[in-house]
Design an enzyme around this catalytic site. Structure first.
Site, mmCIF file in Angstrom:
data_model
loop_
_atom_site.group_PDB
_atom_site.id
_atom_site.type_symbol
_atom_site.label_atom_id
_atom_site.label_comp_id
_atom_site.label_asym_id
_atom_site.label_seq_id
_atom_site.Cartn_x
_atom_site.Cartn_y
_atom_site.Cartn_z
ATOM 1 N N LYS A 153 -43.357 13.693 30.908
ATOM 2 C CA LYS A 153 -44.253 14.212 31.993
ATOM 3 C C LYS A 153 -45.318 15.249 31.462
ATOM 4 O O LYS A 153 -46.446 15.578 31.730
ATOM 5 C CB LYS A 153 -43.529 14.585 33.208
ATOM 6 C CG LYS A 153 -42.790 13.669 34.133
ATOM 7 C CD LYS A 153 -43.787 12.600 34.461
ATOM 8 C CE LYS A 153 -43.279 11.601 35.421
ATOM 9 N NZ LYS A 153 -44.038 10.729 36.193
ATOM 10 N N LEU B 79 -43.621 6.959 46.281
ATOM 11 C CA LEU B 79 -45.057 7.497 46.171
ATOM 12 C C LEU B 79 -46.094 6.348 45.973
ATOM 13 O O LEU B 79 -47.178 6.591 46.514
ATOM 14 C CB LEU B 79 -44.997 8.464 45.053
ATOM 15 C CG LEU B 79 -44.027 9.770 44.926
ATOM 16 C CD1 LEU B 79 -44.455 10.527 44.011
ATOM 17 C CD2 LEU B 79 -44.093 10.341 46.433
ATOM 18 N N SER C 297 -45.077 15.729 36.729
ATOM 19 C CA SER C 297 -44.025 16.260 37.560
ATOM 20 C C SER C 297 -43.788 17.821 37.430
ATOM 21 O O SER C 297 -44.175 18.343 36.308
ATOM 22 C CB SER C 297 -42.608 15.568 37.234
ATOM 23 O OG SER C 297 -41.572 16.217 37.685
ATOM 24 N N TYR D 92 -37.368 12.807 30.368
ATOM 25 C CA TYR D 92 -38.400 12.776 31.500
ATOM 26 C C TYR D 92 -39.318 13.864 31.527
ATOM 27 O O TYR D 92 -40.381 13.946 31.730
ATOM 28 C CB TYR D 92 -37.522 12.760 32.762
ATOM 29 C CG TYR D 92 -38.442 12.705 34.046
ATOM 30 C CD1 TYR D 92 -38.599 11.512 34.541
ATOM 31 C CD2 TYR D 92 -38.580 13.772 34.951
ATOM 32 C CE1 TYR D 92 -39.331 11.587 35.641
ATOM 33 C CE2 TYR D 92 -39.270 13.749 36.025
ATOM 34 C CZ TYR D 92 -39.781 12.470 36.481
ATOM 35 O OH TYR D 92 -40.648 12.594 37.641
ATOM 36 N N ASP E 69 -45.048 -5.094 33.277
ATOM 37 C CA ASP E 69 -44.467 -3.932 32.806
ATOM 38 C C ASP E 69 -45.456 -2.914 32.041
ATOM 39 O O ASP E 69 -46.011 -3.436 31.188
ATOM 40 C CB ASP E 69 -43.459 -4.371 31.871
ATOM 41 C CG ASP E 69 -42.442 -3.316 31.096
ATOM 42 O OD1 ASP E 69 -42.889 -1.970 31.256
ATOM 43 O OD2 ASP E 69 -41.563 -3.358 30.649
ATOM 44 N N VAL E 70 -45.661 -2.036 32.867
ATOM 45 C CA VAL E 70 -46.851 -1.007 32.188
ATOM 46 C C VAL E 70 -46.439 -0.506 31.072
ATOM 47 O O VAL E 70 -47.187 -0.141 29.685
ATOM 48 C CB VAL E 70 -47.153 0.272 33.042
ATOM 49 C CG1 VAL E 70 -47.662 -0.278 34.295
ATOM 50 C CG2 VAL E 70 -45.835 1.161 33.252
HETATM 51 P P1 NAP Z 1 -39.821 5.211 42.780
HETATM 52 O O1 NAP Z 1 -39.302 4.990 44.038
HETATM 53 O O2 NAP Z 1 -38.394 4.879 42.030
HETATM 54 O O3 NAP Z 1 -40.809 4.181 42.250
HETATM 55 C C1 NAP Z 1 -41.263 3.967 40.945
HETATM 56 C C2 NAP Z 1 -41.736 2.543 40.931
HETATM 57 O O4 NAP Z 1 -42.268 2.202 39.547
HETATM 58 C C3 NAP Z 1 -40.712 1.349 41.205
HETATM 59 O O5 NAP Z 1 -41.275 0.423 42.249
HETATM 60 C C4 NAP Z 1 -40.375 0.921 39.935
HETATM 61 O O6 NAP Z 1 -39.990 -0.335 39.844
HETATM 62 C C5 NAP Z 1 -41.780 1.017 39.128
HETATM 63 N N1 NAP Z 1 -41.558 0.960 37.797
HETATM 64 C C6 NAP Z 1 -40.838 1.482 36.903
HETATM 65 N N2 NAP Z 1 -41.106 1.020 35.845
HETATM 66 C C7 NAP Z 1 -42.067 0.461 35.584
HETATM 67 C C8 NAP Z 1 -42.873 -0.523 34.753
HETATM 68 N N3 NAP Z 1 -42.284 -0.303 33.252
HETATM 69 N N4 NAP Z 1 -43.896 -1.099 35.091
HETATM 70 C C9 NAP Z 1 -44.256 -1.110 36.161
HETATM 71 N N5 NAP Z 1 -43.785 -0.737 37.338
HETATM 72 C C10 NAP Z 1 -42.427 0.231 36.957
HETATM 73 O O7 NAP Z 1 -40.085 6.539 42.271
HETATM 74 P P2 NAP Z 1 -41.182 7.601 42.879
HETATM 75 O O8 NAP Z 1 -40.186 8.817 43.272
HETATM 76 O O9 NAP Z 1 -42.083 6.946 44.023
HETATM 77 O O10 NAP Z 1 -41.911 8.072 41.789
HETATM 78 C C11 NAP Z 1 -43.297 7.670 41.389
HETATM 79 C C12 NAP Z 1 -43.789 8.508 40.407
HETATM 80 O O11 NAP Z 1 -43.852 10.019 40.794
HETATM 81 C C13 NAP Z 1 -42.923 8.517 38.816
HETATM 82 O O12 NAP Z 1 -43.919 8.635 37.918
HETATM 83 C C14 NAP Z 1 -42.098 9.662 39.364
HETATM 84 O O13 NAP Z 1 -41.791 10.303 37.786
HETATM 85 C C15 NAP Z 1 -43.293 10.786 39.835
HETATM 86 N N6 NAP Z 1 -42.438 11.922 40.360
HETATM 87 C C16 NAP Z 1 -41.826 11.500 41.614
HETATM 88 C C17 NAP Z 1 -41.031 12.562 42.033
HETATM 89 C C18 NAP Z 1 -40.076 12.906 43.183
HETATM 90 O O14 NAP Z 1 -39.548 13.732 43.630
HETATM 91 N N7 NAP Z 1 -39.773 11.657 43.717
HETATM 92 C C19 NAP Z 1 -41.161 14.069 41.620
HETATM 93 C C20 NAP Z 1 -42.342 14.387 40.499
HETATM 94 C C21 NAP Z 1 -42.956 13.148 40.189
HETATM 95 P P3 NAP Z 1 -38.447 -0.785 40.102
HETATM 96 O O15 NAP Z 1 -38.166 -0.306 41.392
HETATM 97 O O16 NAP Z 1 -38.527 -2.175 39.852
HETATM 98 O O17 NAP Z 1 -37.684 -0.340 38.974
#
Ligand code: NAP
Length: 278
Positions: A189, A20, A172, A185, A64-65
């Site tokens: 959220k 995302l 989420s 989680y 790292d946030v």
């Molecule tokens: P994703 O593809 O795993 O991307 C998350 C990114 O955040 C990854 O690049 C990860 O890096 C990075 N990250 C993790 N911990 C971090 C930290 N401490 N500091 C800086 N960067 C960090 O997941 P996504 O699906 O795009 O999710 C994005 C957001 O949307 C998240 O907050 C997730 O909870 C939320 N969300 C997603 C969904 C869904 O269905 N996909 C649904 C609801 C909410 P690494 O890869 O190096 O770990």
């Protein structure tokens, strides 16, 4: 030609190297923003920056946030090099904490689905919460809640100079319904949603708007490991009958970050295909 919605704005997207965050960074750049892409790993942030297409350009910053000092250093770089911040997207996130046994959690979830389908009632126990470690709980809250707070605090200090800004927090549907496989989680959220509402009230007098997105199941590297059976069960509960595309969440983020949503603050929008209607 239609005017770009984020022309001359500086935007920071945390976790912008994947899923995302990457889709949001790409769309914001297309709409004219200069996009700062934050990531845990510099290379993945740089890959997103290399893919940005737009007049504003972008830059990658590793941090790292969950680490307050690293977040402060990231914002010091933004202040020094760009002098301002107009938009913050608190997107960085993790679905599982360190030591969580995803395989085992998936198997338990599948057993419950099979029992539900059998019509005989659910007899097995998930028992996720009673087996959750301190370490997993703390890292989950650290990345999502501490991360959102640390970045918001620094962003508000920059935005307050101009009395203008937009903050978009990734919550989420897990915050709305609770997700039994990931109680930590869901808690993180839910905290982000309450924080969004409080900060929206806190900074409204400064013309800074704070809103949240509660996505449903979106196809990203985070949801990729979900088993076919669990995915089927999700789709069975989703009126639109499909999972979401990252660009559909990016469009929601663009709306909340741009002046199109000028009367929105403290709100959440949920691109979710109808899996939660509330
Ligand atoms: P994703 O593809 O795993 O991307 C998350 C990114 O955040 C990854 O690049 C990860 O890096 C990075 N990250 C993790 N911990 C971090 C930290 N401490 N500091 C800086 N960067 C960090 O997941 P996504 O699906 O795009 O999710 C994005 C957001 O949307 C998240 O907050 C997730 O909870 C939320 N969300 C997603 C969904 C869904 O269905 N996909 C649904 C609801 C909410 P690494 O890869 O190096 O770990």
């Amino acid at each position: 030609m239609e005017t770009m919605k984020l022309k001359d704005r500086v935007a920071l997207v945390t976790g912008g190297g994947s899923g995302l965050g990457r889709a949001i960074a790409l769309l914001f750049a297309e709409e004219g923003a200069h996009v700062v892409v934050n990531e845990l790993r510099l290379e993945t942030a740089q890959q997103t920056v290399a893919a940005l297409k737009g007049p504003g350009g972008g830059r990658a910053i590793q941090a790292d946030v969950a680490d307050s000092a690293q977040v402060k250093a990231m914002f010091a770089t933004i202040e020094r090099e760009l002098g301002a911040l107009d938009i913050l997207v608190n997107n960085a996130g993790i679905a599982f904490g360190p030591g969580d046994d995803r395989g085992e959690i998936g198997r338990k979830a599948e057993a419950v689905i099979m029992e539900l389908v059998s019509g005989q009632g659910v007899r097995s126990h998930m028992d996720i919460t009673q087996n959750l470690s301190d370490e997993s709980w703390r890292r989950m809250l650290a990345v999502h809640l501490d991360g959102t707070f640390f970045c918001t605090r620094e962003a508000l200090r920059l935005m307050s100079r101009k009395n203008r800004g937009a903050i978009v927090n990734l919550s989420s549907v897990a915050a709305l319904t609770g997700l039994e496989s990931v109680p930590h989680y869901s808690a993180a959220k839910g905290g982000i949603l309450a924080f969004t509402r409080a900060v929206a009230r806190d900074v409204a007098s400064r013309g800074i708007r704070v809103n949240a997105i509660c996505p449903g199941y979106i196809d990203t590297p985070m949801t990729e490991p979900i088993s076919p059976l669990i995915k089927k069960a999700v789709l069975a509960r989703t009126p639109l009958g499909r999972t979401g595309d990252a660009r559909e969440v990016a469009a929601t983020a663009l709306f909340l970050a741009s002046d199109d949503s000028s009367f929105f603050t403290g709100q959440w929008l949920s691109p979710n295909g109808g899996i939660f209607i509330g």
